[in-house]
Design an enzyme around this catalytic site. Structure first.
Site, short mmCIF file in Angstrom:
data_model
loop_
_atom_site.label_atom_id
_atom_site.label_comp_id
_atom_site.label_asym_id
_atom_site.label_seq_id
_atom_site.Cartn_x
_atom_site.Cartn_y
_atom_site.Cartn_z
N SER A 26 0.85 -1.18 0.00
CA SER A 26 0.00 0.00 0.00
C SER A 26 0.89 1.23 0.00
O SER A 26 2.07 1.16 0.37
CB SER A 26 -0.87 -0.01 1.25
N TYR A 70 -2.68 -1.62 10.13
CA TYR A 70 -2.65 -1.54 8.67
C TYR A 70 -1.30 -1.02 8.19
O TYR A 70 -0.67 -1.61 7.31
CB TYR A 70 -3.77 -0.64 8.15
#
Length: 273
Positions: free
Chosen positions: A154, A172
């Site tokens: 990401s 995350y």
């Protein structure tokens, strides 16, 4: 002859979103696909997960594009289940040449503790990637025909921007940083076998992981009909899944035969803003 004729691609998180886009593109290029997804609700996630019907739609799309498909239901957190899914797919389709470790989760449910949210992110986004590659790599090595692995990280895999101290947010960011580390480690491990390992680092992508009520609530209400601004440098709010697919299609292509160990941003300039 299509570029990937005779090759088999293993794709996790294949039931919808980026995984489906990747599967359909590779099928168009001649690949057969082992399509894996959990296809079950998860109380720790703030948005709906993919369903068996979603996976069936992905499989139908692969077939309509000329590819064979082995659709497998497995939770990437469960190493034994992933190994069984990969083994079944290999038996059905004849091997594995491309691995796209794409399965991941985003925003955690507010109904779970911060500690639970943190662990869930790491278990799906990092341990799940580890389980996927560990399940496929022995077959790829034994085949002796090289291959390509792409891990989905990401834009948060190289920056902490947006961190807020919550279990889900911290998890995350940590999990996506860890994926980049795994990619670099595995590039060393698999290079002697002519297996290349790279990562893609997208910013926000227009999939259910981002386009849901829970994520929308984090943003100031955008103008009607527009998507939230996630902070890209270029004047684009969200990427399309096909934008990420285009980068992956290059990384697994013969044209990228000397490209390994690369963390490739596909982020409309998010990381440099």
């Amino acid at each position: 002859m299509s570029e990937h004729s005779g090759r088999v691609a293993l794709i996790t998180g294949a039931a919808r979103g980026q995984g489906r886009s990747h599967a359909w593109r590779l099928a168009e290029q001649g690949a057969d696909v082992i399509a894996v997804d959990v296809c079950a609700p998860d109380e720790g996630v703030a948005y709906p997960m993919a369903s068996p019907d979603d996976l069936a739609e992905t499989a139908a799309g692969i077939r309509s594009r000329g590819g064979r498909v082995s659709a497998q239901v497995a939770d990437v957190r469960d190493g034994e289940a992933v190994r069984a899914a990969v083994a079944a797919g290999v038996d059905e389709l004849g091997g594995v040449d491309i691995v796209l470790a794409n399965a991941g989760i985003g925003m955690a449910s507010p109904d779970v503790s911060a500690a639970r949210a943190f662990r869930d992110q790491l278990e799906v986004n990092t341990v799940g990637v580890w389980n996927t590659v560990q399940a496929a790599a022995p077959t790829m090595i034994a085949q002796g025909r090289g291959g390509a692995v792409v891990l989905t990280s990401s834009s948060m895999g190289t920056t902490g921007r947006g961190g807020d101290g919550t279990g889900g947010g911290d998890g995350y960011i940590a999990s996506k940083h860890a994926v980049v580390g795994l990619m670099r480690s595995w590039a060393h491990w698999l290079a002697p076998h002519s297996i290349r390992v790279n990562a893609v680092l997208p910013s926000g992508v227009a999939t259910t992981m981002v386009l849901n009520d829970a994520v929308a609530a984090l943003f100031t209400d955008p103008p009607e009909g527009e998507t939230p601004d996630v902070g890209n440098l270029l004047p684009v709010a969200l990427l399309a899944p096909e934008d990420v697919t285009a980068a992956i299609a290059y990384l697994v292509s013969d044209g990228a035969r000397h490209v390994t160990g690369v963390a490739l941003p596909v982020d409309a300039g998010f990381a440099v803003r």
